[in-house]
Write an enzyme that holds these catalytic residues in place. Structure first.
Site, mmCIF file in Angstrom:
data_model
loop_
_atom_site.group_PDB
_atom_site.id
_atom_site.type_symbol
_atom_site.label_atom_id
_atom_site.label_comp_id
_atom_site.label_asym_id
_atom_site.label_seq_id
_atom_site.Cartn_x
_atom_site.Cartn_y
_atom_site.Cartn_z
ATOM 1 N N TYR A 155 -10.625 -5.682 -2.755
ATOM 2 C CA TYR A 155 -11.173 -7.087 -2.778
ATOM 3 C C TYR A 155 -10.829 -7.857 -1.430
ATOM 4 O O TYR A 155 -9.831 -8.661 -1.564
ATOM 5 C CB TYR A 155 -10.757 -7.594 -4.002
ATOM 6 C CG TYR A 155 -11.447 -8.952 -4.319
ATOM 7 C CD1 TYR A 155 -12.536 -9.415 -3.931
ATOM 8 C CD2 TYR A 155 -10.490 -10.012 -5.127
ATOM 9 C CE1 TYR A 155 -13.091 -10.728 -4.376
ATOM 10 C CE2 TYR A 155 -10.945 -11.347 -5.570
ATOM 11 C CZ TYR A 155 -12.203 -11.549 -4.822
ATOM 12 O OH TYR A 155 -13.008 -12.954 -5.257
ATOM 13 N N SER A 156 -11.305 -7.335 -0.228
ATOM 14 C CA SER A 156 -11.189 -7.927 0.976
ATOM 15 C C SER A 156 -11.933 -7.324 2.023
ATOM 16 O O SER A 156 -12.625 -6.283 1.749
ATOM 17 C CB SER A 156 -9.523 -7.670 1.246
ATOM 18 O OG SER A 156 -9.338 -6.316 1.475
ATOM 19 N N CYS B 228 -0.896 -6.216 -3.047
ATOM 20 C CA CYS B 228 -1.368 -4.974 -2.915
ATOM 21 C C CYS B 228 -2.538 -4.469 -3.873
ATOM 22 O O CYS B 228 -3.102 -3.527 -3.935
ATOM 23 C CB CYS B 228 -0.404 -3.657 -3.339
ATOM 24 S SG CYS B 228 0.088 -4.041 -5.015
ATOM 25 N N LEU C 115 6.319 1.805 4.260
ATOM 26 C CA LEU C 115 5.585 0.823 4.212
ATOM 27 C C LEU C 115 5.516 -0.127 3.268
ATOM 28 O O LEU C 115 5.668 0.349 2.063
ATOM 29 C CB LEU C 115 3.922 1.498 4.222
ATOM 30 C CG LEU C 115 2.684 0.477 4.273
ATOM 31 C CD1 LEU C 115 2.873 -0.374 5.501
ATOM 32 C CD2 LEU C 115 1.526 1.378 4.145
ATOM 33 N N LEU C 116 5.747 -1.350 3.449
ATOM 34 C CA LEU C 116 5.387 -2.570 2.461
ATOM 35 C C LEU C 116 4.056 -3.071 2.556
ATOM 36 O O LEU C 116 3.543 -3.643 3.461
ATOM 37 C CB LEU C 116 6.521 -3.499 2.707
ATOM 38 C CG LEU C 116 6.748 -4.809 1.674
ATOM 39 C CD1 LEU C 116 7.025 -4.345 0.699
ATOM 40 C CD2 LEU C 116 7.580 -5.943 2.349
ATOM 41 N N LEU D 98 1.146 -10.344 -7.660
ATOM 42 C CA LEU D 98 1.683 -11.268 -8.896
ATOM 43 C C LEU D 98 0.843 -11.213 -9.928
ATOM 44 O O LEU D 98 0.923 -12.113 -10.957
ATOM 45 C CB LEU D 98 1.603 -12.624 -8.314
ATOM 46 C CG LEU D 98 3.024 -13.039 -7.405
ATOM 47 C CD1 LEU D 98 2.785 -14.710 -6.981
ATOM 48 C CD2 LEU D 98 4.138 -12.759 -8.274
ATOM 49 N N SER D 99 -0.232 -10.211 -9.897
ATOM 50 C CA SER D 99 -1.320 -10.259 -10.912
ATOM 51 C C SER D 99 -0.638 -9.193 -11.863
ATOM 52 O O SER D 99 -0.827 -8.008 -11.541
ATOM 53 C CB SER D 99 -2.674 -9.858 -10.179
ATOM 54 O OG SER D 99 -3.454 -9.131 -11.250
ATOM 55 N N CYS E 146 -19.125 -18.080 0.777
ATOM 56 C CA CYS E 146 -18.143 -17.202 1.730
ATOM 57 C C CYS E 146 -18.958 -16.676 2.731
ATOM 58 O O CYS E 146 -18.605 -16.547 4.004
ATOM 59 C CB CYS E 146 -17.099 -16.298 0.851
ATOM 60 S SG CYS E 146 -16.018 -17.339 -0.103
#
Lengths: 407, 407
Positions: free
Chosen positions: A140-141, A180, A175-176, A202-203, A366
């Site tokens: 989603y990006s 995500c 890798l962090l 956080l979802s 957008c």
């Protein structure tokens, strides 16, 4: 000077002679602009809708569209291109509305507690909703298109590949991934680069989905997902990535974010920040689009390129490379809009008409801001302190064709 | 706490265990650091020199080296790597020296009148001096190395090629080159891209040389050079380039510069700014290195990345791409140092020993700041307003090998 709707439309027509459109007003009149048949028709069913559009810009437009007092036929992009014009952006929002916006801004400030609520309000509509119109990796990006004809699936895989290449990701490295999502980047880095990845989100729904995905794909040795705020995560990593999450950090917390990234990277480690941003000094102190803040991203903030880089510099994060992928996001949104409309009956059955209208105008808005307006998509590559071993040229960043999708 | 020279050296030795060096003091003592034979020896012929080095950092070091009270044998880079350490940069310059620095700063402010004096003081040492150690195109700026083994000649041509590619320069297009030096970029753009280029410089010797070069090469139809301040030039150009000149603009004039660039570009036109800069917030308000300002670049100012981008954004110059070529400048300086030392007897005969010592330490200091310190080399590509036709990928920017030198 009296500013009527017709005056504004005719003034804009002068500035955009290539735009052909029609405006059907509440009183039966129609105003057309351009010398060719209109490619869109804006229906204003009430004078109140027109007045709110003039006075409150996107907030008025968005709310009236959601309520059904505005309809649009044809090419919404051409209409919104006019909407990007400063004459619509310099609106005179009434004091009462301003007060409401300010209170909502305060309420949505990204404290550790509020961040979870803010994120949940956008990302926890149900994974099945996102699966209806995202690519199969659920990115989603902004994708990365080698050509405008690339499929969305291919373009999202190419984005992951581009990031791994910029990061010079090596087998066994850690890798962090902050923010995500549904784990698309994590799975790619594990499968194609044998990396060990921690993803945080956080979802709750993203977290559950990603946990299950890791199990299903048998990648439990390489991948770990946490339901966690970036301020609470610990450890030191070889590499860092954050895709489309920085927009949720908020202006106030940008220095905190950079301080945390610095702490989480090993000396000389590389990071990639993939974020929407603005380069424009105009409206620098504003809190972003009020309709978007109210309905789409509470607590969201579009950072300025110079404030990102200043915050990096202040924390000894050295900028190596910046790429503006603005037009890639316009293409990505074009795909999402197409897929969304293909599934619109199912989505309406899952939700309601106001939700559908809200998402439709959000997507189109957008896309228009990337194509004609103020928003950009920056990929910024940086190192923690000096990194004297990075390649001299960017040849290694070039993404080859035929990157196959990961099922 | 008493800070003696030996204390400082021993403290640094702890932080840089890989550096091996010797310090021969005025009193006959020698302090060595590292576990291996020293790769450099710093001779301090007087206690006064050591004291000035500790109290005044680079200003003391530079002046004492020029006066011959400091000598260096062996690998100067390893010594200067220690000099980049904050303990040497956080020096306590006496108030009288500070006052002198401030007065010199005021005197060197880049007004239209003073700019010419400032430029002349560095670039008008005689073209024959620069010809002794620059490449044949006389590029006095960071080159672009495909590999560290590239010759300086090839790397400078590759830099021109990279810039033309980033700018998508087309036959017949007009290009403005602000700070054209001895015309290297102009000749390349004319020969390889059939562009029409106006170059401007404030150095009389560069101007005379470039005028003669255009005549000699028969490029009078495509190239024009002017002895002119950027604030005085007029017209509208398809493309814009400025290589290693922005460092002379000065903090106060950055907005003026961007306003002028905006006025000189056609809508949608592309520009490339190639400049030294800093990303580091530390020492943000300082006026740069006092020794460099005093002896090398009066009126010079190393801009911060975020202030460059903010000034661009404020003038609707949209950043498309940024590449940090820091290590390319370290390589370039390595070539210049080697060539300078090969010609050092001739240079000393043309000038004097103090001049030679000044240039030697200037070169080494710059190389060290690119390799270990705070300076960067940014190439920033931008458009005037939105440019929706620029390619989606950077594949077109890749510079192929075998770019032949233009004699």
């Amino acid at each position: 000077m009296l500013k009527t709707f017709e005056d504004v439309v005719l003034a804009l027509a002068h500035c955009y002679p290539e735009v052909n459109g029609a405006f059907r007003l509440w009183n039966g009149r129609t105003v057309t602009i351009g010398n060719h048949p209109p490619c869109f028709t804006l229906h204003l069913h009430s004078e109140q809708a027109a007045r709110r559009l003039l006075r409150e810009g996107s907030l008025g437009f968005g709310e009236e569209y959601m309520a059904g007092t505005i309809d649009i036929e044809g090419d919404i992009q051409q209409l919104l291109r006019l909407g990007m014009d400063r004459r619509f952006r310099d609106t005179c929002i009434p004091v009462s509305t301003k007060a409401r916006i300010f209170l909502e801004h305060l309420r949505s400030l990204n404290t550790i507690h509020q961040s979870r609520t803010n994120i949940s309000s956008h990302y926890d509509h149900g994974n099945d909703f996102y699966q209806l119109w995202l690519d199969t990796s659920l990115a989603y990006s902004c994708a990365y298109f080698r050509t405008p004809q690339d499929s969305l699936e291919a373009a999202q895989q190419q984005k992951y590949e581009l990031i791994c290449r910029k990061l010079r990701l090596q087998p066994g490295e850690t890798l962090l991934d902050i923010g995500c999502g549904w784990g698309g980047m994590m799975v790619y880095a594990a499968r194609h680069y044998q990396a060990h990845v921690r993803g945080i989100t956080l979802s709750e729904q993203q977290y559950e989905y990603t946990r299950e995905r890791i199990r299903r794909e048998g990648l439990g040795n390489q991948l770990e997902v946490r339901l966690q705020d970036y301020r609470d995560t610990e450890g030191q990593f070889d590499k860092f990535v954050s895709i489309g999450m920085f927009e949720h950090v908020g202006k106030k917390f940008i220095p905190t974010y950079m301080q945390k990234v610095h702490a989480l990277l090993k000396p000389g480690g590389l990071g990639l920040l993939h974020t929407i941003g603005k380069d424009n000094g105009i409206g620098k102190n504003d809190r972003g689009d009020p309709w978007i803040s109210r309905y789409i991203f509470p607590g969201g903030y579009i950072p300025l390129l110079d404030e990102i880089l200043r915050a990096m510099g202040n924390r000894d994060l050295v900028a190596l490379d910046m790429e503006n992928l603005r037009l890639h996001y316009a293409l990505t949104l074009g795909h999402w809009i197409h897929r969304f409309e293909q599934q619109v009956d199912r989505i309406q059955a899952m939700t309601d008409e106001s939700f559908v209208r809200m998402w439709r105008i959000y997507f189109h808005y957008c896309q228009a801001t990337f194509q004609w307006g103020q928003t950009r998509l920056y990929q910024i590559l940086f190192s923690k302190g000096l990194q004297n071993d990075y390649p001299l040229t960017r040849n290694h960043m070039q993404v080859a064709g035929n990157i196959t999708e990961n099922p």
